[in-house]
Design a protein around this motif. Structure first.
Motif, PDB file in Angstrom:
ATOM      1  N   ALA A   1      94.474  97.189 -93.998  1.00  0.00           N
ATOM      2  CA  ALA A   1      95.764  97.605 -94.561  1.00  0.00           C
ATOM      3  C   ALA A   1      95.661  97.751 -96.074  1.00  0.00           C
ATOM      4  O   ALA A   1      96.203  98.705 -96.657  1.00  0.00           O
ATOM      5  N   ALA A   2      94.945  96.816 -96.721  1.00  0.00           N
ATOM      6  CA  ALA A   2      94.761  96.907 -98.169  1.00  0.00           C
ATOM      7  C   ALA A   2      93.944  98.135 -98.537  1.00  0.00           C
ATOM      8  O   ALA A   2      94.260  98.849 -99.502  1.00  0.00           O
ATOM      9  N   VAL A   3      92.884  98.400 -97.773  1.00  0.00           N
ATOM     10  CA  VAL A   3      92.061  99.581 -98.037  1.00  0.00           C
ATOM     11  C   VAL A   3      92.877 100.858 -97.863  1.00  0.00           C
ATOM     12  O   VAL A   3      92.782 101.788 -98.680  1.00  0.00           O
ATOM     13  N   ALA A   4      93.678 100.927 -96.815  1.00  0.00           N
ATOM     14  CA  ALA A   4      94.484 102.127 -96.578  1.00  0.00           C
ATOM     15  C   ALA A   4      95.398 102.406 -97.761  1.00  0.00           C
ATOM     16  O   ALA A   4      95.554 103.558 -98.196  1.00  0.00           O
ATOM     17  N   ARG A   5      96.012 101.361 -98.303  1.00  0.00           N
ATOM     18  CA  ARG A   5      96.870 101.546 -99.486  1.00  0.00           C
ATOM     19  C   ARG A   5      96.054 102.027-100.681  1.00  0.00           C
ATOM     20  O   ARG A   5      96.481 102.940-101.408  1.00  0.00           O
ATOM     21  N   GLU A   6      94.876 101.433-100.886  1.00  0.00           N
ATOM     22  CA  GLU A   6      94.052 101.819-102.036  1.00  0.00           C
ATOM     23  C   GLU A   6      93.539 103.255-101.913  1.00  0.00           C
ATOM     24  O   GLU A   6      93.508 103.995-102.901  1.00  0.00           O
ATOM     25  N   VAL A   7      93.135 103.640-100.715  1.00  0.00           N
ATOM     26  CA  VAL A   7      92.654 105.015-100.511  1.00  0.00           C
ATOM     27  C   VAL A   7      93.776 106.008-100.785  1.00  0.00           C
ATOM     28  O   VAL A   7      93.582 107.019-101.483  1.00  0.00           O
ATOM     29  N   ALA A   8      94.955 105.733-100.242  1.00  0.00           N
ATOM     30  CA  ALA A   8      96.089 106.641-100.454  1.00  0.00           C
ATOM     31  C   ALA A   8      96.468 106.715-101.926  1.00  0.00           C
ATOM     32  O   ALA A   8      96.778 107.798-102.451  1.00  0.00           O
ATOM     33  N   GLU A   9      96.439 105.578-102.610  1.00  0.00           N
ATOM     34  CA  GLU A   9      96.772 105.579-104.042  1.00  0.00           C
ATOM     35  C   GLU A   9      95.726 106.333-104.844  1.00  0.00           C
ATOM     36  O   GLU A   9      96.055 107.073-105.781  1.00  0.00           O
ATOM     37  N   HIS A  10      94.449 106.149-104.493  1.00  0.00           N
ATOM     38  CA  HIS A  10      93.385 106.791-105.260  1.00  0.00           C
ATOM     39  C   HIS A  10      93.354 108.304-105.058  1.00  0.00           C
ATOM     40  O   HIS A  10      93.261 109.071-106.017  1.00  0.00           O
ATOM     41  N   PHE A  11      93.428 108.748-103.808  1.00  0.00           N
ATOM     42  CA  PHE A  11      93.294 110.171-103.504  1.00  0.00           C
ATOM     43  C   PHE A  11      94.631 110.907-103.452  1.00  0.00           C
ATOM     44  O   PHE A  11      94.652 112.136-103.489  1.00  0.00           O
ATOM     45  N   GLY A  12      95.713 110.160-103.325  1.00  0.00           N
ATOM     46  CA  GLY A  12      97.021 110.801-103.260  1.00  0.00           C
ATOM     47  C   GLY A  12      97.474 111.175-101.866  1.00  0.00           C
ATOM     48  O   GLY A  12      98.662 111.446-101.657  1.00  0.00           O
ATOM     49  N   ARG A  13      96.580 111.171-100.902  1.00  0.00           N
ATOM     50  CA  ARG A  13      96.916 111.522 -99.532  1.00  0.00           C
ATOM     51  C   ARG A  13      95.736 111.163 -98.645  1.00  0.00           C
ATOM     52  O   ARG A  13      94.615 110.952 -99.113  1.00  0.00           O
ATOM     53  N   ILE A  14      95.955 111.108 -97.338  1.00  0.00           N
ATOM     54  CA  ILE A  14      94.888 110.947 -96.351  1.00  0.00           C
ATOM     55  C   ILE A  14      95.173 111.941 -95.236  1.00  0.00           C
ATOM     56  O   ILE A  14      96.248 111.929 -94.644  1.00  0.00           O
ATOM     57  N   ASP A  15      94.209 112.823 -94.975  1.00  0.00           N
ATOM     58  CA  ASP A  15      94.420 113.883 -93.992  1.00  0.00           C
ATOM     59  C   ASP A  15      93.729 113.628 -92.656  1.00  0.00           C
ATOM     60  O   ASP A  15      94.227 114.055 -91.613  1.00  0.00           O
ATOM     61  N   VAL A  16      92.581 112.980 -92.696  1.00  0.00           N
ATOM     62  CA  VAL A  16      91.793 112.745 -91.486  1.00  0.00           C
ATOM     63  C   VAL A  16      91.221 111.331 -91.541  1.00  0.00           C
ATOM     64  O   VAL A  16      90.767 110.885 -92.597  1.00  0.00           O
ATOM     65  N   VAL A  17      91.260 110.641 -90.416  1.00  0.00           N
ATOM     66  CA  VAL A  17      90.591 109.342 -90.290  1.00  0.00           C
ATOM     67  C   VAL A  17      89.632 109.428 -89.115  1.00  0.00           C
ATOM     68  O   VAL A  17      90.026 109.801 -88.005  1.00  0.00           O
ATOM     69  N   ILE A  18      88.355 109.118 -89.361  1.00  0.00           N
ATOM     70  CA  ILE A  18      87.333 109.129 -88.322  1.00  0.00           C
ATOM     71  C   ILE A  18      86.955 107.688 -88.010  1.00  0.00           C
ATOM     72  O   ILE A  18      86.339 107.003 -88.826  1.00  0.00           O
ATOM     73  N   ALA A  19      87.350 107.225 -86.825  1.00  0.00           N
ATOM     74  CA  ALA A  19      87.041 105.856 -86.378  1.00  0.00           C
ATOM     75  C   ALA A  19      85.669 105.880 -85.724  1.00  0.00           C
ATOM     76  O   ALA A  19      85.532 106.100 -84.513  1.00  0.00           O
ATOM     77  N   ASN A  20      84.653 105.648 -86.540  1.00  0.00           N
ATOM     78  CA  ASN A  20      83.268 105.770 -86.091  1.00  0.00           C
ATOM     79  C   ASN A  20      82.569 104.425 -85.954  1.00  0.00           C
ATOM     80  O   ASN A  20      81.555 104.336 -85.258  1.00  0.00           O
ATOM     81  N   ALA A  21      83.063 103.375 -86.588  1.00  0.00           N
ATOM     82  CA  ALA A  21      82.359 102.094 -86.595  1.00  0.00           C
ATOM     83  C   ALA A  21      82.073 101.630 -85.174  1.00  0.00           C
ATOM     84  O   ALA A  21      82.969 101.626 -84.319  1.00  0.00           O
ATOM     85  N   GLY A  22      80.824 101.273 -84.907  1.00  0.00           N
ATOM     86  CA  GLY A  22      80.467 100.830 -83.570  1.00  0.00           C
ATOM     87  C   GLY A  22      79.156 100.075 -83.554  1.00  0.00           C
ATOM     88  O   GLY A  22      78.280 100.307 -84.393  1.00  0.00           O
ATOM     89  N   ILE A  23      79.023  99.150 -82.608  1.00  0.00           N
ATOM     90  CA  ILE A  23      77.811  98.367 -82.417  1.00  0.00           C
ATOM     91  C   ILE A  23      77.513  98.310 -80.930  1.00  0.00           C
ATOM     92  O   ILE A  23      78.330  98.744 -80.103  1.00  0.00           O
ATOM     93  N   ALA A  24      76.339  97.775 -80.569  1.00  0.00           N
ATOM     94  CA  ALA A  24      75.959  97.746 -79.158  1.00  0.00           C
ATOM     95  C   ALA A  24      75.066  96.562 -78.864  1.00  0.00           C
ATOM     96  O   ALA A  24      74.375  96.038 -79.747  1.00  0.00           O
ATOM     97  N   THR A  25      75.093  96.159 -77.619  1.00  0.00           N
ATOM     98  CA  THR A  25      74.136  95.211 -77.069  1.00  0.00           C
ATOM     99  C   THR A  25      73.799  95.685 -75.666  1.00  0.00           C
ATOM    100  O   THR A  25      74.454  96.580 -75.132  1.00  0.00           O
ATOM    101  N   GLY A  26      72.753  95.118 -75.074  1.00  0.00           N
ATOM    102  CA  GLY A  26      72.362  95.559 -73.750  1.00  0.00           C
ATOM    103  C   GLY A  26      71.929  94.394 -72.882  1.00  0.00           C
ATOM    104  O   GLY A  26      71.767  93.267 -73.342  1.00  0.00           O
ATOM    105  N   GLY A  27      71.740  94.692 -71.602  1.00  0.00           N
ATOM    106  CA  GLY A  27      71.281  93.684 -70.667  1.00  0.00           C
ATOM    107  C   GLY A  27      72.299  93.403 -69.578  1.00  0.00           C
ATOM    108  O   GLY A  27      73.463  93.792 -69.675  1.00  0.00           O
ATOM    109  N   PRO A  28      71.879  92.726 -68.520  1.00  0.00           N
ATOM    110  CA  PRO A  28      72.799  92.397 -67.426  1.00  0.00           C
ATOM    111  C   PRO A  28      73.921  91.467 -67.893  1.00  0.00           C
ATOM    112  O   PRO A  28      73.706  90.569 -68.702  1.00  0.00           O
ATOM    113  N   VAL A  29      75.116  91.681 -67.385  1.00  0.00           N
ATOM    114  CA  VAL A  29      76.267  90.865 -67.773  1.00  0.00           C
ATOM    115  C   VAL A  29      75.997  89.386 -67.503  1.00  0.00           C
ATOM    116  O   VAL A  29      76.350  88.518 -68.307  1.00  0.00           O
TER     117      VAL A  29
END
Length: 304
Positions: A71-99
């Motif tokens: 939430a703090a970052v969103a406010r700072e980005v909007a204040e710095h750039f003046g607007r936000i047009d696109v958000v790409i939710a890309n963050a991801g991690i993985a693990t493997g193996g039988p449950v």
């Protein structure tokens, strides 16, 4: 570059932007005229990528599972750039193996980052997207369409992220906000290379039916994803054959189960013989694991 492939005049936020797919997406957006805000957990990598993006790019160190920090970052980005047009939710991690042999904390962390991190990202940035009538893009995976054995945490998290994005699209349509979902198969990232260092996972992946057993180069995948994001499409595919998987998804669980019945015993033996590694894969996974102990904090660090 013109037409609907252009990002000129648009401010784009990319999570998981320190390396791999996120970093290439950020660079591609900058090449197409956009201004980018990069979010991630590795400040040195974020700073390097932001420097390569130019065009006033800035970075913020933030954990996508930390609602207050986002939430703090969103406010700072909007204040710095003046607007936000696109958000790409890309963050991801993985693990493997039988449950059965999975580490509960690692399994839960994958779901937390890949699913709940996307929810937190949307919650933080949707107010700005409503103002701009912007576009939220959820990076999902072939795993959302086609869950494979030994990938339960990743597949469940990506299927959940896909369902979340569908719900979000319906909620935001009357505000003029678009929501897209990106699907890509095994792509040459740190995450996939990290998974391939485990012999059992590498053999499992190599034994999948063509074309799901291939590793695809990043650059053409990124170009296809960016074309879809620029055009605000509801579904975007990193490989040309993935729409066929979308059409056949109702049949896939039975097909995969039949295939797994023949090969899974061997994969499980290989996994146990190799030491049953239960950690997160790749350099991004290492960064997420290192940040796990600090995930209760709310600070977000901005950079240059």
């Amino acid at each position: 570059m013109g037409g609907n492939r252009d990002f000129t005049g648009r401010v784009v936020v990319v999570t998981g932007a320190a390396r791999g797919l996120g970093a290439l997406l950020a660079r591609g957006i900058a090449r197409r005229g956009g201004r980018v805000a990069l979010l991630g957990l590795e400040p040195d990598e974020l700073a390097r990528t932001a420097g390569e993006c130019g065009n006033g790019a800035r970075w913020w160190e933030a954990d996508v599972t930390d609602d207050a920090a986002l939430a703090a970052v969103a406010r700072e980005v909007a204040e710095h750039f003046g607007r936000i047009d696109v958000v790409i939710a890309n963050a991801g991690i993985a693990t493997g193996g039988p449950v059965e042999h999975s580490d509960p904390r690692t399994f839960n962390r994958v779901v937390e980052v890949n699913l709940l991190g996307s929810v937190a990202t949307a919650r933080a940035f949707v107010p700005a997207l409503r103002e701009s009538k912007g576009y939220f893009f959820q990076v999902a995976s072939l795993a959302a369409l086609c869950a494979a054995p030994m990938m339960a945490a990743y597949a469940a998290s990506k299927a959940g992220a896909e369902a979340f994005a569908h719900s979000l699209r319906a909620e935001l349509a009357h505000h003029g906000v678009g929501v897209g979902i990106g699907y890509l198969s095994w792509t040459d990232t740190d995450m996939v290379r990290g998974a391939d260092r485990n012999e059992a996972l590498r053999r499992m992946r190599a034994g999948l039916p063509f074309p799901a057993n291939r590793t695809y180069p990043l650059e053409p995948t990124v170009d296809r994803l960016l074309d879809g994001v620029a055009a605000r499409r509801p579904h975007v595919y990193g490989q040309r054959w993935l729409p066929a998987m979308q059409a056949a998804r109702a049949l896939l669980p039975a097909v995969i189960t039949r295939h797994a019945r023949r090969v899974m015993a061997g994969h499980e033996r290989d996994w146990l013989a190799a030491g049953a590694e239960t950690g997160l894969v790749g350099a991004g996974g290492a960064a997420a694991d290192a940040g796990r102990g600090a995930s209760g904090g709310t600070a977000a660090r901005a950079g240059g």
